[in-house]
Enzyme design. Sequence first.
Site, mmCIF file in Angstrom:
data_model
loop_
_atom_site.group_PDB
_atom_site.id
_atom_site.type_symbol
_atom_site.label_atom_id
_atom_site.label_comp_id
_atom_site.label_asym_id
_atom_site.label_seq_id
_atom_site.Cartn_x
_atom_site.Cartn_y
_atom_site.Cartn_z
ATOM 1 N N LYS A 1 -9.041 3.612 -3.145
ATOM 2 C CA LYS A 1 -9.674 3.250 -1.637
ATOM 3 C C LYS A 1 -10.998 4.004 -1.428
ATOM 4 C CE LYS A 1 -7.483 2.170 2.707
ATOM 5 N NZ LYS A 1 -6.333 2.544 3.655
ATOM 6 N N CYS B 1 -6.345 -2.467 2.608
ATOM 7 C CA CYS B 1 -6.312 -2.402 3.813
ATOM 8 C C CYS B 1 -7.692 -2.657 4.348
ATOM 9 C CB CYS B 1 -5.797 -1.246 4.345
ATOM 10 S SG CYS B 1 -4.987 -1.248 6.025
ATOM 11 N N GLU C 1 1.002 -1.223 0.001
ATOM 12 C CA GLU C 1 -0.057 -0.025 -0.091
ATOM 13 C C GLU C 1 0.925 1.315 -0.049
ATOM 14 O OE1 GLU C 1 -3.474 2.164 2.396
ATOM 15 O OE2 GLU C 1 -2.362 0.285 3.417
#
Length: 302
Positions: free
Chosen positions: A132, A167, A43
């Site tokens: 995201k 995540c 990430e």
Amino acid sequence: MRVKVAVVQETPVFFNLEATIQKMENTIAEYASQGCQLLVFPESFIPGYPRKFTFGSTIGQRSNQGRQLYQQYWENSLELPGKHLAQLEQIAKTHQIFLVTGITERDSINGSLYCTMIYISPNQGYMGKHRKIKPTGVERLVWAEGHGADVLTTVQTEFGKLGGLICWENYMPLARMALYQQGVQLYIAPTADARETWTATMQHVACEGRCFVIGCNQYFHKDDYPTEFQVQLAEDDSVLCRGGSVIVSPQGKCIAGPLWDKKGVLVAELDMDEVIQSKLDFDVIGHYSRPDLFTFTVKNSQ
């Protein structure tokens, strides 16, 4: 069909876009020469996950020093399209390897930053991105929310369909379902979560989606920060991220890893037939679904 994958648990050259891409190329060349076909980086590997940074912000107040630090982060983030994307495309082409990496993306129109994962083919170049959906906690200070067609992307490759979430998006059941509906077979999960419970999350996603899961994290020590950034840390900070990268089979078995407390690269050869075999007794979008009871729609999707 078999595919040899490599998961890179490394640190970037922090806040240095050019040097990080050079470091990536060195790693890509090494593992491409070993026959790897897919390489995954963590990430926000470009230009680095800004762990412990406050950017001079508290509720109701921002400092000039924090704004200057944000500008430095912004200037070293990757713009799509742009010359640095073209550089990554050329690297993938030169070494004939499919590349997936986390970046902080600088939007060329609105100027905002996004936590993004990009897919680059050795033959087709840039194939798409996932932004995201919901940055976690204080991440929202620097990362905007992804929306529309840029958030739930899958791409078709010669060795299977790739997709994934970043995540804690992996704790969003409906986001996972959106990828399952598209038939994801290689589920990519770059993260900054280094808790031991993360392994169980990766195993759950693999069992639920009947797909291979590739979890990728950084190992990050305080010494990986340039000296000027170490003022962001508390005196007792040492290891900032333990890693925990892992590769999981469609039935939830850890094939490689988890890798803790050091830098390294996990390599595994995946038999894509296992995806079909695992659906004998469970298929979340097939014989184990109940469309007579449940409906599911993703807004603004491709």
